[in-house]
Design an enzyme around this catalytic site. Sequence first.
Site, mmCIF file in Angstrom:
data_model
loop_
_atom_site.group_PDB
_atom_site.id
_atom_site.type_symbol
_atom_site.label_atom_id
_atom_site.label_comp_id
_atom_site.label_asym_id
_atom_site.label_seq_id
_atom_site.Cartn_x
_atom_site.Cartn_y
_atom_site.Cartn_z
ATOM 1 N N HIS A 111 72.063 -1.981 100.507
ATOM 2 C CA HIS A 111 72.861 -0.809 100.858
ATOM 3 C C HIS A 111 73.079 0.022 99.604
ATOM 4 O O HIS A 111 73.771 -0.407 98.676
ATOM 5 C CB HIS A 111 74.205 -1.231 101.451
ATOM 6 C CG HIS A 111 74.977 -0.105 102.074
ATOM 7 N ND1 HIS A 111 75.251 1.071 101.424
ATOM 8 C CD2 HIS A 111 75.546 0.026 103.308
ATOM 9 C CE1 HIS A 111 75.946 1.871 102.201
ATOM 10 N NE2 HIS A 111 76.143 1.253 103.364
ATOM 11 N N SER A 112 72.498 1.200 99.568
ATOM 12 C CA SER A 112 72.609 2.066 98.396
ATOM 13 C C SER A 112 73.990 2.717 98.325
ATOM 14 O O SER A 112 74.772 2.649 99.277
ATOM 15 C CB SER A 112 71.529 3.152 98.458
ATOM 16 O OG SER A 112 71.632 4.024 97.353
#
Length: 1007
Positions: free
Chosen positions: A848-849
Amino acid sequence: MSKYKDKETGALVSFNAIWVSWIHTVLAYSAFLSALTIGIYLHYHKIVQNEHYGFPDEWFPSVSATIGDRYPERSFFMFFIAITSGMLPRREHPEPPVEAQANLAVSSHGPRFALVALWYILTAKRGSALPKFVAATGLFRTLTCGGWAYITSTDDHDWHDIFMISYLVATLPWTAGCLALSPPNAKAIKYRKYLAAAFFGTIPPLVYYFIQHKVYRVPGAYSTYALLEWSLILYDVAFDAVTALDFDTFEIVIKDVKGLSNGPSTMAYEGASFSPSEYGIGNGVASRPALNLEKEREKAVAGVFDAKFSWAEVLDTAAEVYLGFVFWSMLTSLGVVIWYFPLWHMGISGYEAFVMSTISPLLLGIKPIRSLVIHNLRACHFLSLAGLVAWQVKDPAYRLFTVGFGVAMACLSWAATLFSESVHKARLESKVLAWTVGLVMSSAIKFAWWTNNPIWPIMTDANGGHNGTGLALALLAVLRFTRKAPLNTGAFAEDRQTGTSLLSALGIGGLFFGLHSLLSDTSTMILWVWEGYPVRGPLAVTHGWFTIAAMTAGLLTGIRQPRLVSTWTVYGVGCVGAAVLTSYANWFGYYGGLVTAFYLTAIATPMLTVASKKSPAITYGLGFFVYNILVLFHVWVVAYAFVPGGPLVREHTEWIMIAMMLTLGAGVFNLTSMNARRPESHKPASLSRHRKYHTLALGAVNVFFLAAAYMRFPVNDYKPYHADSRVLTAGIWTIHFSLDNDMWSSEYRIRDLIKELEIDVIGLLETDLQRIIMGNRDTTQFLAEDLGMYVDYGPGPNKHTWGAALLSKFPIMNSTHHLLPSPVGELAPAIHATLDVYGELVDVFVFHSGQEEDEEDRRLQAEYLSRLMGASPRPSILLAYLVTKPLQGNYNTYASKLSGMHDVDASDWDRWCEYILYKQLQRVGYARVSRSTITDTELQVAKFVVPRSDEEKAEVAVVNGNFGKRNRRVNEHEVLEGWRFPGLFKGQGVRGHRYHVWSEPIYYKPS
């Protein structure tokens, strides 16, 4: 000695009742041991075989494999077990004293039922309900024994388990009840104590070896488990055999009451009578003082059971504990319904103010309001149930208002109740125990419902809720709970020796925060110490009971030794436990968590007792305000990007733990100063009595938890959907903390879509729900167990991320958790897992950026993850939330020579967040599926074929290196049937889910 045809008395046969015990023992042992002997002789290699290993790794058969699977051993077992039991005799005189004669009208009875009946006759006393309860338990055990004996796991696995669990659950009250009712026979009491200790002492290693076999697949573990299982059988039968030492006081006489036996047509007896001789003659008991034996018997069961039993007190205890459960249910639901609003607003929404609903006890500082509330406690408790009615309110905002009102009334009502009972030590302690035992019950029920609470306002019938039932029981509980008039209607009970209200309020704030944040769900601390595969620490399902056990031990210690747990020494131990939990992982970290659980529940009773004797407006009103500050602190350490001043506390969970222990220390200082001025007082008899009932309630909750754990135990029978085609279907989905667009828990709907899309490996994002504001939940437990998948939770709650999780039909051989560079914005979580896919090792990355606003963070994260993927020599898949446009910016770092990864379809221009990348695999399909109202993000799915031979791997390498061939699309009929996506979601789809962007899935095939 037997007598035949005594014409003067009419007796046909008489014999000592000791023979009932011996016959029961011989028949029961014959049933099991004959099956074991014959099974080993005829089918040894077959009955030691299990789903993982056979001989010589496994060398001893389990009970179920011996008695249930093969002929003739199964027949021998059933033959003897049938003779062991029979029809229960009918009592004509329900409550005779032991000295009286008890007549039995008997049509037929086996030794097992006769043994239960004789035990009841021996122990029955007028006005005592415990012997009836124990006899009913004995009858129930006999019937459930027949259930699992005659319905084997091969016949019907579910019913076999139900009967087996019921039998084991009933064994606890049967054993304790027999100990409590034992006649004053020193030898019998001694043997019962030893056998009961052996039986229950065998259960922990039994569970340990079962976990070693089932979860870790250790060779030979099941054989050790089987030996322990057989020893339980031996102990169980031997425990009942001890009745032979007591039954020699009985003589069984069969009489001919009509004289038919004197004639030529005499055939049968009319009835039977039990005529006990004077107890103690000829058995060596009379020389021992009965008083000492009674004390020894009470000591054997820790004073929990005695012959006195009151249904009124049972109902009082049940109502109190259930209302305590309702309080914790409403309090833990408040954060969830508040969280919905900043979640959708992506920032402060204003609804967060409802967190202050708990400070309603401040109103008790106003004398007219305090008097009004105390004189109308029943009405106030009824109004608090608005928090349970809230599930009927469909609009999320109004539902929050309803829950907030319910929580405010609950805090007000409980504070007023404790204050009103403060002048009566027994009644006050009973209410305090109800409040805390209610927390243990709440944690146990959440475990049984996969970390959801069935009466929460986010639950309905459609997702596992039982709101209507919970509300009905709560209404009955309030009626019972408030049936006694308040004792203190105005004046404070405190004096100068009880410390200060301010210190007490600080202690209450820290106490409630600790109980709520760490102990409202048994998996919370386990996930704090989770580090991935291979498993090196506790697991939520198999080890969650340890948390309940620590809480139970703490509560019992707190009510029996309040001065001891209030000392600075014990406080120091609690501080060490909290530090270990915060600083270490795996088993050592969890040991610290167990110490913390023990301390928090131990200190609860003395701290709440003292607080109730002061001004409730300060101790509970201000106390809940301190609790709220800690709750907000608890949120800000991870949500620092959304609140003013948040970066000052970002990622400082250790600060929260220090603040919690410091506020608890203030309460301890208050307690120690009070104890130093007051002499220790002995508890009155009434105090002991209610403690026994609450101890029994704790025991019942523990048994319930263990039964739920048995039902939830992982089966490890995980199979991919299309193994014949060697297809791996992978997906990525952001599930928005398992709250749908209408504020309902969405686990069931998530489960249905994953199952119907036949996904083998899926990355889930926004999954860390183990915080107060999110209800201390874990969606992955339900999904993994229901879908039959392995699960890696990802970085734990104390790692300050929004969460990433991996679910896989394939075994997870190894996993590593990463926190990617995030100098400005939120921490970015990643999982790097290696799966065993059809015998080939495949790496899967779930990521998850960071936020769109934090450009530098996302650039650093792209470089970190690309290097990580590039370092893997194995076939790999990335399931990620990248926050970038296709073919632009950081996309070209993720899909590059550095990473070696390829986009599943580079022509898909409509993406912004979710991406699937891969390497060294044959890509055969890709689809995007609309989310309906489950979340704010669609589900993306891709299908890959894992190459088997070196030739296939070489061909895949060529295809991966040729952009044109990789993007050659074909029609659905051109690919194998096992490679196709389900047709269920074509066109309009189902339940709002359909293939979109492209109306059909896309399929690929190399030239």
